[in-house]
Design a protein around this motif. Structure first.
Motif, PDB file in Angstrom:
ATOM      1  N   SER A  70       0.766  -1.225  -0.180  1.00 67.15           N
ATOM      2  CA  SER A  70      -0.097   0.061  -0.052  1.00 67.15           C
ATOM      3  C   SER A  70       0.971   1.315  -0.120  1.00 67.15           C
ATOM      4  CB  SER A  70      -1.092   0.086   1.266  1.00 67.15           C
ATOM      5  OG  SER A  70      -1.506  -1.075   1.263  1.00 67.15           O
ATOM      6  N   PHE A  71       2.000   1.142   0.755  1.00 65.97           N
ATOM      7  CA  PHE A  71       2.891   2.270   0.749  1.00 65.97           C
ATOM      8  C   PHE A  71       3.593   2.653  -0.482  1.00 65.97           C
ATOM      9  CE2 PHE A  71       2.990   2.484   5.663  1.00 65.97           C
ATOM     10  CZ  PHE A  71       2.968   4.004   5.720  1.00 65.97           C
ATOM     11  N   GLN A  72       3.965   1.417  -1.286  1.00 68.80           N
ATOM     12  CA  GLN A  72       4.605   1.557  -2.440  1.00 68.80           C
ATOM     13  C   GLN A  72       3.691   2.084  -3.643  1.00 68.80           C
ATOM     14  OE1 GLN A  72       6.384  -2.269  -3.003  1.00 68.80           O
ATOM     15  NE2 GLN A  72       8.162  -1.537  -2.089  1.00 68.80           N
ATOM     16  N   LYS A  73       2.285   1.905  -3.441  1.00 64.53           N
ATOM     17  CA  LYS A  73       1.427   2.430  -4.546  1.00 64.53           C
ATOM     18  C   LYS A  73       1.406   4.026  -4.424  1.00 64.53           C
ATOM     19  CE  LYS A  73      -2.242  -1.057  -4.075  1.00 64.53           C
ATOM     20  NZ  LYS A  73      -3.257  -1.446  -3.472  1.00 64.53           N
ATOM     21  N   ILE A  74       1.806   4.648  -3.480  1.00 67.07           N
ATOM     22  CA  ILE A  74       1.704   6.157  -3.229  1.00 67.07           C
ATOM     23  C   ILE A  74       3.125   6.631  -2.940  1.00 67.07           C
ATOM     24  CG2 ILE A  74      -0.602   6.234  -2.575  1.00 67.07           C
ATOM     25  CD1 ILE A  74       0.308   6.578   0.355  1.00 67.07           C
ATOM     26  N   GLN A  75       4.324   5.847  -2.986  1.00 68.35           N
ATOM     27  CA  GLN A  75       5.532   6.021  -2.548  1.00 68.35           C
ATOM     28  C   GLN A  75       6.054   7.318  -3.288  1.00 68.35           C
ATOM     29  OE1 GLN A  75       8.128   2.982  -1.645  1.00 68.35           O
ATOM     30  NE2 GLN A  75       9.864   4.030  -1.814  1.00 68.35           N
ATOM     31  N   LEU A  76       5.970   7.314  -4.639  1.00 67.51           N
ATOM     32  CA  LEU A  76       6.433   8.801  -5.166  1.00 67.51           C
ATOM     33  C   LEU A  76       5.960  10.128  -4.808  1.00 67.51           C
ATOM     34  CD1 LEU A  76       6.893   7.496  -9.211  1.00 67.51           C
ATOM     35  CD2 LEU A  76       8.508   8.135  -7.532  1.00 67.51           C
ATOM     36  N   ARG A  77       4.694  10.012  -4.500  1.00 68.70           N
ATOM     37  CA  ARG A  77       4.131  11.364  -4.257  1.00 68.70           C
ATOM     38  C   ARG A  77       4.433  11.392  -2.612  1.00 68.70           C
ATOM     39  NH1 ARG A  77      -2.013  10.073  -6.042  1.00 68.70           N
ATOM     40  NH2 ARG A  77      -1.303   8.018  -5.333  1.00 68.70           N
ATOM     41  N   LEU A  78       4.193  10.338  -1.738  1.00 68.73           N
ATOM     42  CA  LEU A  78       4.477  10.399  -0.368  1.00 68.73           C
ATOM     43  C   LEU A  78       5.691  11.079  -0.232  1.00 68.73           C
ATOM     44  CD1 LEU A  78       3.153  10.109   2.322  1.00 68.73           C
ATOM     45  CD2 LEU A  78       3.934   7.706   2.287  1.00 68.73           C
TER      46      LEU A  78
END
Length: 189
Positions: A70-78
């Motif tokens: 789940s973290f990797q799905k949004i990692q770039l933006r996060l």
């Protein structure tokens, strides 16, 4: 306030971990594109390290292994948003993994391969450089007996990760105690 940090065995988070958790909470409250994705996510720890050989600082964010995808799905933006909040410090997201001791009794199948030291260190490497792929690894043995791991990253992500190579090396050295050099393979064109 939703809890954004859950420590193992009910330990209290320190001040820096609280600030990272608060930053995640603020992002969930203010950033519309990350709001839905961040709702169920939390971290298990965070720490700040000095990157050896440079004057930069890096933030290592530990997340539960179950939430890594789940973290990797949004990692770039996060990571981009967290780096803005912490003004220029590089942010690296790594999953919590447990290393089990090798079995000394006769039963060899009681420790999963994913809990071995080698597998955990390799997985930490993959977590650190995500979303860039590792395309090759070489171990270099020097004359004095020391080992250096050369890691070749995908050249197509060179623009987005080149400035972080020293950070990756410093964080990996801090987490595993192993020397590593990140490079891009030389294309023979």
């Amino acid at each position: 306030m939703a809890v954004k940090i859950v420590k193992e065995k009910g330990q209290a988070p320190d001040e820096f971990e609280e600030s990272v958790a608060q930053a995640l909470f603020d992002l969930e409250a203010t950033n519309q594109e990350l709001k839905a994705d961040l709702r169920d996510l939390y971290i298990t720890g965070a720490r700040e390290i000095d990157v050896h050989g440079t004057n930069r600082k890096s933030i290592i964010v530990n997340v539960p292994y179950r939430l890594l995808k789940s973290f990797q799905k949004i990692q770039l933006r996060l990571v981009r948003e967290l780096e803005k909040k912490f003004s220029g410090k590089d942010v690296v997201i790594v999953a919590n993994r447990r290393i089990m001791q090798p079995v000394t009794t006769g039963v060899s199948n009681s420790r999963p391969r994913s809990r071995s030291l080698t597998a955990v260190h390799s997985a930490i490497l993959d977590d650190m450089v995500y979303p860039t792929e590792i395309v090759g690894k070489r171990t270099r043995y020097r004359v004095d007996g020391s080992k250096v791991l050369k890691v070749f990253l995908d050249p197509k992500d060179r623009n987005s990760t080149e400035y972080k190579l020293e950070t990756f090396a410093g964080v990996y050295k801090k987490l595993t105690g192993k020397d590593v050099v990140f490079e891009y393979p030389v294309s023979s064109e």
